[in-house]
Design a protein around this motif. Sequence first.
Motif, PDB file in Angstrom:
ATOM      1  N   ILE A 165       0.862  -1.185   0.000  1.00 16.92           N
ATOM      2  CA  ILE A 165       0.000   0.000   0.000  1.00 16.92           C
ATOM      3  C   ILE A 165       0.896   1.232   0.000  1.00 16.92           C
ATOM      4  CG2 ILE A 165      -1.971  -1.080   1.138  1.00 16.92           C
ATOM      5  CD1 ILE A 165      -1.080   0.223   3.761  1.00 16.92           C
ATOM      6  N   ILE A 166       0.390   2.327  -0.552  1.00 19.82           N
ATOM      7  CA  ILE A 166       1.151   3.583  -0.631  1.00 19.82           C
ATOM      8  C   ILE A 166       0.928   4.377   0.654  1.00 19.82           C
ATOM      9  CG2 ILE A 166       1.453   5.743  -1.897  1.00 19.82           C
ATOM     10  CD1 ILE A 166       0.355   4.251  -4.382  1.00 19.82           C
ATOM     11  N   ILE A 167       2.026   4.786   1.277  1.00 25.34           N
ATOM     12  CA  ILE A 167       1.962   5.547   2.519  1.00 25.34           C
ATOM     13  C   ILE A 167       2.057   7.046   2.266  1.00 25.34           C
ATOM     14  CG2 ILE A 167       3.115   5.956   4.744  1.00 25.34           C
ATOM     15  CD1 ILE A 167       1.742   3.313   4.597  1.00 25.34           C
ATOM     16  N   HIS A 168       2.972   7.446   1.367  1.00 30.59           N
ATOM     17  CA  HIS A 168       3.209   8.875   1.125  1.00 30.59           C
ATOM     18  C   HIS A 168       3.926   9.034  -0.205  1.00 30.59           C
ATOM     19  CE1 HIS A 168       5.106  12.957   2.147  1.00 30.59           C
ATOM     20  NE2 HIS A 168       3.806  13.140   2.236  1.00 30.59           N
ATOM     21  N   SER A 169       3.821  10.198  -0.809  1.00 28.68           N
ATOM     22  CA  SER A 169       4.561  10.494  -2.046  1.00 28.68           C
ATOM     23  C   SER A 169       4.682  12.000  -2.212  1.00 28.68           C
ATOM     24  CB  SER A 169       3.856   9.883  -3.268  1.00 28.68           C
ATOM     25  OG  SER A 169       2.568  10.463  -3.437  1.00 28.68           O
ATOM     26  N   ALA A 236       6.648   9.765   6.426  1.00 30.33           N
ATOM     27  CA  ALA A 236       6.501  10.789   5.384  1.00 30.33           C
ATOM     28  C   ALA A 236       7.864  11.214   4.867  1.00 30.33           C
ATOM     29  CB  ALA A 236       5.739  11.998   5.927  1.00 30.33           C
ATOM     30  N   ILE A 237       7.906  11.539   3.588  1.00 27.22           N
ATOM     31  CA  ILE A 237       9.121  12.029   2.942  1.00 27.22           C
ATOM     32  C   ILE A 237       9.156  13.552   3.060  1.00 27.22           C
ATOM     33  CG2 ILE A 237      10.423  12.055   0.777  1.00 27.22           C
ATOM     34  CD1 ILE A 237       8.595   9.619  -0.050  1.00 27.22           C
ATOM     35  N   GLU A 238      10.346  14.094   3.286  1.00 27.70           N
ATOM     36  CA  GLU A 238      10.491  15.542   3.410  1.00 27.70           C
ATOM     37  C   GLU A 238      10.246  16.214   2.063  1.00 27.70           C
ATOM     38  OE1 GLU A 238      13.792  15.228   7.015  1.00 27.70           O
ATOM     39  OE2 GLU A 238      14.392  16.014   5.053  1.00 27.70           O
ATOM     40  N   PRO A 239       9.777  17.467   2.068  1.00 25.49           N
ATOM     41  CA  PRO A 239       9.393  18.135   0.808  1.00 25.49           C
ATOM     42  C   PRO A 239      10.515  18.225  -0.224  1.00 25.49           C
ATOM     43  CG  PRO A 239       8.569  19.374   2.694  1.00 25.49           C
ATOM     44  CD  PRO A 239       9.446  18.296   3.237  1.00 25.49           C
ATOM     45  N   GLY A 243      15.127  13.485   3.012  1.00 22.47           N
ATOM     46  CA  GLY A 243      15.022  12.766   4.274  1.00 22.47           C
ATOM     47  C   GLY A 243      13.658  12.141   4.454  1.00 22.47           C
ATOM     48  N   LEU A 244      13.538  11.426   5.542  1.00 19.47           N
ATOM     49  CA  LEU A 244      12.337  10.661   5.824  1.00 19.47           C
ATOM     50  C   LEU A 244      12.108  10.670   7.333  1.00 19.47           C
ATOM     51  CD1 LEU A 244      10.269   8.415   4.872  1.00 19.47           C
ATOM     52  CD2 LEU A 244      12.102   6.782   5.252  1.00 19.47           C
ATOM     53  N   PRO A 452       2.966  16.064   6.346  1.00 18.65           N
ATOM     54  CA  PRO A 452       1.766  15.945   7.182  1.00 18.65           C
ATOM     55  C   PRO A 452       2.099  16.215   8.650  1.00 18.65           C
ATOM     56  CG  PRO A 452       1.996  14.050   5.710  1.00 18.65           C
ATOM     57  CD  PRO A 452       3.255  14.834   5.605  1.00 18.65           C
ATOM     58  N   CYS A 453       1.153  16.810   9.371  1.00 17.19           N
ATOM     59  CA  CYS A 453       1.311  17.013  10.813  1.00 17.19           C
ATOM     60  C   CYS A 453       0.920  15.727  11.531  1.00 17.19           C
ATOM     61  CB  CYS A 453       0.402  18.141  11.302  1.00 17.19           C
ATOM     62  SG  CYS A 453       0.710  19.717  10.503  1.00 17.19           S
TER      63      CYS A 453
END
Length: 582
Positions: A165-169, A236-239, A243-244, A452-453
């Motif tokens: 499943i996809i967590i973040h992108s 989450a991946i940093e903008p 980093g992560l 995300p917060c």
Amino acid sequence: MEVAANCSLRVKRPLLDPRFEGYKLSLEPLPCYQLELDAAVAEVKLRDDQYTLEHMHAFGMYNYLHSDSWYQDSVYYIDNLGRVMNLTVMLDTALGKPREVFRLPTDLTTYDNRLCASIHFTSSTWVTLSDGTGRLYLIGTSERGNSASEKWEIMFNEELGNPFIIIHSISLMNAEEHSITTLLLRIEKEELDMKGSGFYVSLEWVTISKKNKDNKKYEIIKRDTLRGKSVPHYAAIEPDGKGLMIVSYKSFTFVHVGQDLEENKNENLSEKIKEPLYYWQQTEDDLTVTIQLPEGSSKEDIQVQFLPDHINIVLKGQRVLEGNLYSSIDQDSSTWMIKDNSLEIFLIKKNEGLTWPELVVGDKQGEFIRDSAQCAAIAERLMHLTSEELNPNPDKEKPPCNAQELEECDIFFEESSSLCRFDGITLKTTHVVNLGSNQYLFSVIVDPKEMPCFCLRHDVDALLWQPHSSKQDDMWEHIATFNALGYVQASKRDKKFFACAPNYSYAALCECLRRVFIYRQPTPMSTVLYNRKEGRQVGQVAKQQVASLETNDPILGFQATNERLFVLTTKNLFLIKVNTEN
């Protein structure tokens, strides 16, 4: 070797309200609208071989409703026909039917081993999509807010192994190179796991890129994998993609590219059964360290150097043990000798009576041996904390902890979680925050261009934290507080999903069936109220509202926007009007 910095979360005192009096139940009706779905939601139930708690956390409690944070009041779900359906609300009284925006090319019903399909809104014009079979889609959508020009087009489509499943992108634009980097979660079988569930959690960090405008093909340019033993609460991946950040109960580590997994497992097993490098004992005045020597070792082969807070041991030119001691020693009185083919070192404590928890700071190669006299002395000192009777003498000077004084919502069922930041180049942990009893509650996207917060329980309150990867000294900012919500939510034993409005105006949680609870921030009252106990006027009141859905189907999805709550069941989509835009 660089060591990760131990950090802490800095609470902003002005955002706390020590005089908060609780939520007042409001009976004001909440407008609720119901839409019947053309086809049922594509729910995938857990199989018999998905029996662990981690499977339940990742897939059994999956949120099938997805909010597009780039466009206000726009939600998506995937139905049994493989269609990605969208509902965008402009006016509550003129709701249309959910519309199809994309259809998965594969027939999902033919796959027995699939997971739930997942989707993440990478940017205002890009979407990452998984069909649950192990295939990843990268889709260009143009501007999604305009249904007339909106067209979903597959730009990348590849099988990436086991289902995920996809967590973040996130989407990155660097000169002429466009990249999409995404986090994929799997729970995989571990063949050589000697204890535990027999499964491990895999987080794969995949970067897909197109080098220039002339080249229309997107390709995978980087794949890194983290492994852990628990499903992360937050990842989450940093903008900037450098980093992560991960919040998890058990730590994650990178598995390096090209590393032989079987060899790594065998090494780990051999490490578990390896003999300690040294044994050590202590009394109130001194410490004794014993190191087994190779056959034929002589005094000339050994060099031992004492400093007040440091030790260095060299055997035949090889460093055996070096590091900072836990506390200071008297270097002139400390000695060493060879006895029965063992090196015995006698260290005299500077601070008599101080118990050392470790010999060399951070060193895990030794084993501490405690003698029976020490155990008896420690047990005697702790005797007042234990009893065979429950609180037999509550009036004595040192009463034991009385578990009857604890409320159920004060008890945490899992050990301490941690927040870790990983560097994308070195793949090492750079920052660690021990969250202690700060229970993770939920995450929310306040600004889609930022990470995300995440919301944590601090004492009785729920505090919202915004990560800022660019601020090395203050990486996590306290941006909002939901008073007493940490305490209130703990009493909701049947809660399934938790969320809040991106403008922090309210928080909401839903149970597995039917009921939704809304907790509003304190607002000024039109009438005058007095607190009789304190003899003062109350200027603001925080309201609690309860909505009951007219359905017996389980709740599968839950999303909050500034004005509305969206609740997805198997066959219906409910919309609850919470706020009216000023």
